[in-house]
Design a protein around this motif. Sequence first.
Motif, PDB file in Angstrom:
ATOM      1  N   UNK A  86      38.489  21.783  28.948  1.00  0.00           N
ATOM      2  CA  UNK A  86      38.954  23.167  28.845  1.00  0.00           C
ATOM      3  C   UNK A  86      37.851  24.200  29.049  1.00  0.00           C
ATOM      4  N   UNK A  87      36.631  23.881  28.656  1.00  0.00           N
ATOM      5  CA  UNK A  87      35.560  24.882  28.665  1.00  0.00           C
ATOM      6  C   UNK A  87      35.280  25.483  30.038  1.00  0.00           C
ATOM      7  N   UNK A  88      35.135  24.683  31.112  1.00  0.00           N
ATOM      8  CA  UNK A  88      34.853  25.306  32.422  1.00  0.00           C
ATOM      9  C   UNK A  88      35.913  26.324  32.833  1.00  0.00           C
ATOM     10  N   UNK A  89      37.176  26.003  32.586  1.00  0.00           N
ATOM     11  CA  UNK A  89      38.243  26.923  32.969  1.00  0.00           C
ATOM     12  C   UNK A  89      38.239  28.191  32.151  1.00  0.00           C
ATOM     13  N   UNK A  90      38.129  28.060  30.830  1.00  0.00           N
ATOM     14  CA  UNK A  90      38.159  29.245  29.973  1.00  0.00           C
ATOM     15  C   UNK A  90      36.940  30.129  30.215  1.00  0.00           C
ATOM     16  N   UNK A  91      35.797  29.521  30.482  1.00  0.00           N
ATOM     17  CA  UNK A  91      34.604  30.324  30.724  1.00  0.00           C
ATOM     18  C   UNK A  91      34.673  31.035  32.071  1.00  0.00           C
ATOM     19  N   UNK A  92      35.332  30.414  33.054  1.00  0.00           N
ATOM     20  CA  UNK A  92      35.428  31.025  34.384  1.00  0.00           C
ATOM     21  C   UNK A  92      36.242  32.309  34.377  1.00  0.00           C
ATOM     22  N   UNK A  93      37.066  32.500  33.323  1.00  0.00           N
ATOM     23  CA  UNK A  93      37.893  33.701  33.258  1.00  0.00           C
ATOM     24  C   UNK A  93      37.031  34.952  33.136  1.00  0.00           C
ATOM     25  N   UNK A  94      35.817  34.810  32.623  1.00  0.00           N
ATOM     26  CA  UNK A  94      34.911  35.958  32.534  1.00  0.00           C
ATOM     27  C   UNK A  94      34.682  36.532  33.931  1.00  0.00           C
ATOM     28  N   UNK A  95      34.348  35.652  34.860  1.00  0.00           N
ATOM     29  CA  UNK A  95      34.122  36.096  36.239  1.00  0.00           C
ATOM     30  C   UNK A  95      35.408  36.605  36.864  1.00  0.00           C
ATOM     31  N   UNK A  96      36.496  35.884  36.685  1.00  0.00           N
ATOM     32  CA  UNK A  96      37.775  36.297  37.270  1.00  0.00           C
ATOM     33  C   UNK A  96      38.236  37.645  36.696  1.00  0.00           C
ATOM     34  N   UNK A  97      37.974  37.879  35.400  1.00  0.00           N
ATOM     35  CA  UNK A  97      38.374  39.141  34.799  1.00  0.00           C
ATOM     36  C   UNK A  97      37.652  40.325  35.418  1.00  0.00           C
ATOM     37  N   UNK A  98      36.345  40.171  35.632  1.00  0.00           N
ATOM     38  CA  UNK A  98      35.560  41.249  36.246  1.00  0.00           C
ATOM     39  C   UNK A  98      36.011  41.495  37.684  1.00  0.00           C
ATOM     40  N   UNK A  99      36.164  40.393  38.433  1.00  0.00           N
ATOM     41  CA  UNK A  99      36.575  40.510  39.844  1.00  0.00           C
ATOM     42  C   UNK A  99      37.980  41.094  39.942  1.00  0.00           C
ATOM     43  N   UNK A 100      38.894  40.613  39.077  1.00  0.00           N
ATOM     44  CA  UNK A 100      40.271  41.097  39.122  1.00  0.00           C
ATOM     45  C   UNK A 100      40.381  42.580  38.842  1.00  0.00           C
ATOM     46  N   UNK A 101      39.633  43.059  37.835  1.00  0.00           N
ATOM     47  CA  UNK A 101      39.671  44.487  37.523  1.00  0.00           C
ATOM     48  C   UNK A 101      39.183  45.340  38.671  1.00  0.00           C
ATOM     49  N   UNK A 102      38.097  44.910  39.335  1.00  0.00           N
ATOM     50  CA  UNK A 102      37.574  45.663  40.475  1.00  0.00           C
ATOM     51  C   UNK A 102      38.522  45.622  41.666  1.00  0.00           C
ATOM     52  N   UNK A 103      39.148  44.448  41.892  1.00  0.00           N
ATOM     53  CA  UNK A 103      40.062  44.321  43.023  1.00  0.00           C
ATOM     54  C   UNK A 103      41.312  45.184  42.850  1.00  0.00           C
ATOM     55  N   UNK A 104      41.811  45.308  41.618  1.00  0.00           N
ATOM     56  CA  UNK A 104      42.973  46.171  41.376  1.00  0.00           C
ATOM     57  C   UNK A 104      42.648  47.603  41.763  1.00  0.00           C
ATOM     58  N   UNK A 105      41.447  48.068  41.391  1.00  0.00           N
ATOM     59  CA  UNK A 105      41.059  49.442  41.707  1.00  0.00           C
ATOM     60  C   UNK A 105      40.833  49.644  43.206  1.00  0.00           C
ATOM     61  N   UNK A 106      40.355  48.606  43.901  1.00  0.00           N
ATOM     62  CA  UNK A 106      40.001  48.762  45.313  1.00  0.00           C
ATOM     63  C   UNK A 106      41.091  48.301  46.278  1.00  0.00           C
ATOM     64  N   UNK A 107      41.707  47.154  45.993  1.00  0.00           N
ATOM     65  CA  UNK A 107      42.681  46.569  46.910  1.00  0.00           C
ATOM     66  C   UNK A 107      44.132  46.788  46.486  1.00  0.00           C
ATOM     67  N   UNK A 108      44.351  47.094  45.234  1.00  0.00           N
ATOM     68  CA  UNK A 108      45.705  47.338  44.762  1.00  0.00           C
ATOM     69  C   UNK A 108      46.271  46.184  43.963  1.00  0.00           C
ATOM     70  N   UNK A 109      47.277  46.496  43.142  1.00  0.00           N
ATOM     71  CA  UNK A 109      47.852  45.517  42.222  1.00  0.00           C
ATOM     72  C   UNK A 109      48.579  44.391  42.943  1.00  0.00           C
ATOM     73  N   UNK A 110      49.266  44.710  44.029  1.00  0.00           N
ATOM     74  CA  UNK A 110      50.039  43.695  44.749  1.00  0.00           C
ATOM     75  C   UNK A 110      49.139  42.591  45.298  1.00  0.00           C
ATOM     76  N   UNK A 111      48.009  42.968  45.866  1.00  0.00           N
ATOM     77  CA  UNK A 111      47.060  42.000  46.424  1.00  0.00           C
ATOM     78  C   UNK A 111      46.562  41.054  45.337  1.00  0.00           C
ATOM     79  N   UNK A 112      46.186  41.607  44.181  1.00  0.00           N
ATOM     80  CA  UNK A 112      45.649  40.787  43.094  1.00  0.00           C
ATOM     81  C   UNK A 112      46.735  39.890  42.499  1.00  0.00           C
ATOM     82  N   UNK A 113      47.972  40.399  42.412  1.00  0.00           N
ATOM     83  CA  UNK A 113      49.063  39.579  41.889  1.00  0.00           C
ATOM     84  C   UNK A 113      49.320  38.376  42.791  1.00  0.00           C
ATOM     85  N   UNK A 114      49.341  38.585  44.110  1.00  0.00           N
ATOM     86  CA  UNK A 114      49.545  37.476  45.045  1.00  0.00           C
ATOM     87  C   UNK A 114      48.432  36.440  44.888  1.00  0.00           C
ATOM     88  N   UNK A 115      47.194  36.912  44.779  1.00  0.00           N
ATOM     89  CA  UNK A 115      46.064  35.994  44.611  1.00  0.00           C
ATOM     90  C   UNK A 115      46.199  35.206  43.310  1.00  0.00           C
TER      91      UNK A 115
END
Length: 460
Positions: free
Chosen positions: A296-325
Amino acid sequence: MEKSIEKRIPKSLIWLCVLAFFSVLNETVFNVSLPDIAAQFGIKPSAANYVNTSFILSFAVGTAVYGKISDIYGVKKLVLISMMIYSGGSLFGLLFHAWFPILLVARFIQGAGASAVPGLIMVIVTKSIEKQHQGKAFGMIGSTVALGEGFGPILGGWIADYVHWSYLFFLPMMTLVTLPFFLRTLPDEPMKKGGLDVLGGLLFVLGIVSFTLFTTHYEWWYLTNSVILFIGFVLRIRRAKEPFVEPALFKRRRFIVGVFVGGILLGTVAGFMSMIPYMMREVHQMSTSLIGGGVLFPGTLSVILFGIVGGSLVDRQGARFVMVAGLLLLVMGLFIVSLFADRSLWIISGALVLIFGGLSFVKTVISTIVAGSLSADESGSGMGFLNFSCFLAEGIGIAIVGGLLTQHRCNFPILPIVTDVAAYLYSNLTLLLLAVVITGGAIFMIVFKGEEASLDINRN
């Protein structure tokens, strides 16, 4: 300049993120210990899963209540009171863990205290941070929560293996060290006039509890009782002066779809994650500490990176793009687990990275969409109801999966590549949950088809 910085990241948000870390930690540390608890008390997975379900149910109710009354009593008072409840429930569980019913009560009290954190964080973000920066703020919150999720399985597995799972109740009491910081950073707010629709909230909660019992025991009178209670809830909020949930919110398609799809996806993944410790124990004969630290640890820890990337992508690429990803990551991860449930642990651990990453993207999108559909005076009740619905969905998802694990209704071969008899149940359950994720994603895409501009509310 100073005012602009404060508008982006208020100090109170930083300390609430610290508290959020411990709140989520408390949920994940128990997740890996559920097989140990089931073995100690001689109970089935459907009963053992209520250790998490009882926490999540009160957690869900609290998020709605705290968000609703934050405009009346102020954030500071509610945070301090909730911390006392949280620590008190933890002490109660530590002292009386030998009785399973008392264990459930302690977890329920813990959830009632910890639930203040997500609700009040959402209120601070929607009230204090400009809309074009809310995606980054939600990404920051998601990363902090992910850090707690990442360390939870490791600490939970290590303590359960080398000490005893009951000492997991000690960890939440560490939140008391943040008390001085909240006293200093949170502003004093005068009380405002208003009230809480206790009857409406009670009808809704009892309806959810009754439905949850139905998903575990499959007795139809639970479902009948749940329907009656929900009808009473609808009638109540239409007549109450200050309803538990504003009926006007249900007329907004963006709000309803965000809450509904968020509940489906988060509840499905929560149910799947509650299954992993049982699968690792039965199919791969792994110890609790290895499940937490190795799988479980590798997956739960990877969310830190995904959370940062996801927040930036929503602001730049839009919610629909991030939802599809996010949906693609969830689908790929679940399909891999279903195919290779009895194979290499590294394959399963890698698939969990995809699943946690997809979940992080989905959470960020749902929070951003719902926040963007609310006016300033609706932020407390609206975001509170979002948290309420999603956490309730997680509790229901865990209960449903626990019931299916106990009933063994999916224990037969479907995929030719899965050859271990012990893995049939887990592979097939994962396929079923995959179908639910695809359904939830399809609902989102169909409803918002052709509305890219409307969805991308935070795009610069």
